[in-house]
Scaffold this motif. Structure first.
Motif, PDB file in Angstrom:
ATOM      1  N   SER A 291      -8.969 -23.730  31.210  1.00 11.23           N
ATOM      2  CA  SER A 291      -8.201 -24.969  31.335  1.00 11.23           C
ATOM      3  C   SER A 291      -8.589 -25.997  30.278  1.00 11.23           C
ATOM      4  O   SER A 291      -7.823 -26.915  30.009  1.00 11.23           O
ATOM      5  CB  SER A 291      -8.384 -25.569  32.723  1.00 11.23           C
TER       6      SER A 291
ATOM      7  N   ARG B 104      -4.022 -24.630  23.443  1.00  8.42           N
ATOM      8  CA  ARG B 104      -2.944 -23.634  23.314  1.00  8.42           C
ATOM      9  C   ARG B 104      -2.257 -23.865  21.979  1.00  8.42           C
ATOM     10  O   ARG B 104      -1.697 -24.918  21.721  1.00  8.42           O
ATOM     11  CB  ARG B 104      -1.964 -23.794  24.465  1.00  8.42           C
TER      12      ARG B 104
ATOM     13  N   ASN C 258      -4.973 -30.626  28.191  1.00  7.93           N
ATOM     14  CA  ASN C 258      -4.207 -29.980  29.260  1.00  7.93           C
ATOM     15  C   ASN C 258      -4.163 -30.838  30.516  1.00  7.93           C
ATOM     16  O   ASN C 258      -3.139 -30.931  31.194  1.00  7.93           O
ATOM     17  CB  ASN C 258      -4.808 -28.607  29.587  1.00  7.93           C
TER      18      ASN C 258
ATOM     19  N   LYS D 273      -1.868 -33.819  29.900  1.00  2.60           N
ATOM     20  CA  LYS D 273      -0.475 -33.399  30.022  1.00  2.60           C
ATOM     21  C   LYS D 273      -0.091 -33.198  31.492  1.00  2.60           C
ATOM     22  O   LYS D 273       1.004 -33.534  31.919  1.00  2.60           O
ATOM     23  CB  LYS D 273      -0.258 -32.099  29.253  1.00  2.60           C
TER      24      LYS D 273
END
Length: 125
Positions: free
Chosen positions: A34, A38, A52, A55
């Motif tokens: 996590s 990406r 992440n 987001k």
């Protein structure tokens, strides 16, 4: 007198190993992944960043799904507790000669998939 405090741990070790390898380690992998980045190509880049999570909380779509999932899980737990407590209390309090028969009636739905698979093999042969 010998200290026998190790015996329960030996008896519990297969189930504890299963929980460790099938639950704890995969959850640790998910937590580590996590924080990774990406790439636009879809590859995961090892990095420690909170993008992440930023987001996740910036968009209302994801927290609403999480809250719905938690609500459904809690409702399911509550319903299972109520539906399980009533027969358990009844079986505990009753002293009937039909107690084993009633227990089989409660357990029978758990056997249905096994029975269907067994009978399907008979039809194939």
């Amino acid at each position: 007198m010998k200290n026998k405090s190790w015996k329960p741990w030996i008896l519990l070790s297969p189930s504890l190993a299963a929980v460790f390898f099938l639950l704890v380690i995969p959850v640790c992998f998910v937590i580590v992944y996590s924080f990774w980045l990406r790439a636009p190509s879809g590859a995961d880049i090892p990095a420690f960043q909170f993008g992440n999570y930023a987001k996740f909380f910036a968009d209302f779509f994801y927290p609403s799904i999480l809250l719905t999932t938690i609500r459904v899980a809690l409702e399911t737990v509550f319903l299972c507790l109520i539906m399980g407590y009533i027969p358990a209390y009844f079986f505990y309090k009753t002293e009937s000669k039909f107690k084993p028969f009633l227990m089989i009636i409660v357990m029978l739905p758990f056997w249905i998939s096994f029975i269907i698979r067994t009978l399907s093999w008979i039809n194939i042969l």
